[in-house]
Design a protein around this motif. Structure first.
Motif: not given
Length: 157
Positions: A21, A102-103, A105-107, A109-110, A135-136, A139
């Protein structure tokens, strides 16, 4: 899943998820940095973080574009390193790789939503701003809790 040190000694890849990442996050950071440089070169304002004096810019209607881009960059730098540290700690302590992917990827996007559909949105308050912020924060709290859970045996639980 190991490499050698050039002398034939196998060394396991310790942080493959975190390492994977780094590219998208680094690329977006470079993009944010270059957005500031572009504004500076275009305006020939090479110092400071505003085009106009803060006292003159009192409304949210037309925020100072250099200040806005600087804050987007600063906010990314304020949050992402801690997130990477938390993921690395979890990964080193045996976290589920699918969960971490997944975490992350979500971060990602956020963080993009926070800037592109938040700070850069109408009046700097697009829906991406609260989504990215909360969201952050979620996270950070979630990954810290997950990292703690992974080492619970160390404390005798």
């Amino acid at each position: 899943m190991s490499s050698t040190l050039g002398i034939g000694v196998p060394v396991p890849k310790m942080l493959p998820i975190t390492g994977t990442w780094t590219l998208p996050f680094a690329a977006y950071l470079v993009y944010l940095s270059n957005r500031i440089v572009y504004r500076r070169v275009k305006s020939e304002k090479y110092m400071g973080d505003r085009f106009v004096d803060a006292a003159e810019s009192t409304s949210n209607d037309k925020p100072d574009p250099l200040f806005l881009d600087s804050r987007a960059h600063d906010n990314f730098i304020e949050n992402v390193p801690l997130c990477f540290t938390l993921v690395a700690i979890a990964e080193l302590n045996g976290a589920n790789r699918k969960v971490l992917n997944y975490a992350m990827a979500t971060l990602f996007v956020l963080r993009v939503l926070h800037v592109e559909l938040g700070l850069k949105g109408k009046d700097t308050v697009g829906w991406g701003r609260p989504a990215g912020y909360f969201g952050t924060q979620g996270f950070i709290a979630g990954m810290a809790a997950y990292g703690t859970y992974l080492v619970k045996g160390y404390w005798g639980y």
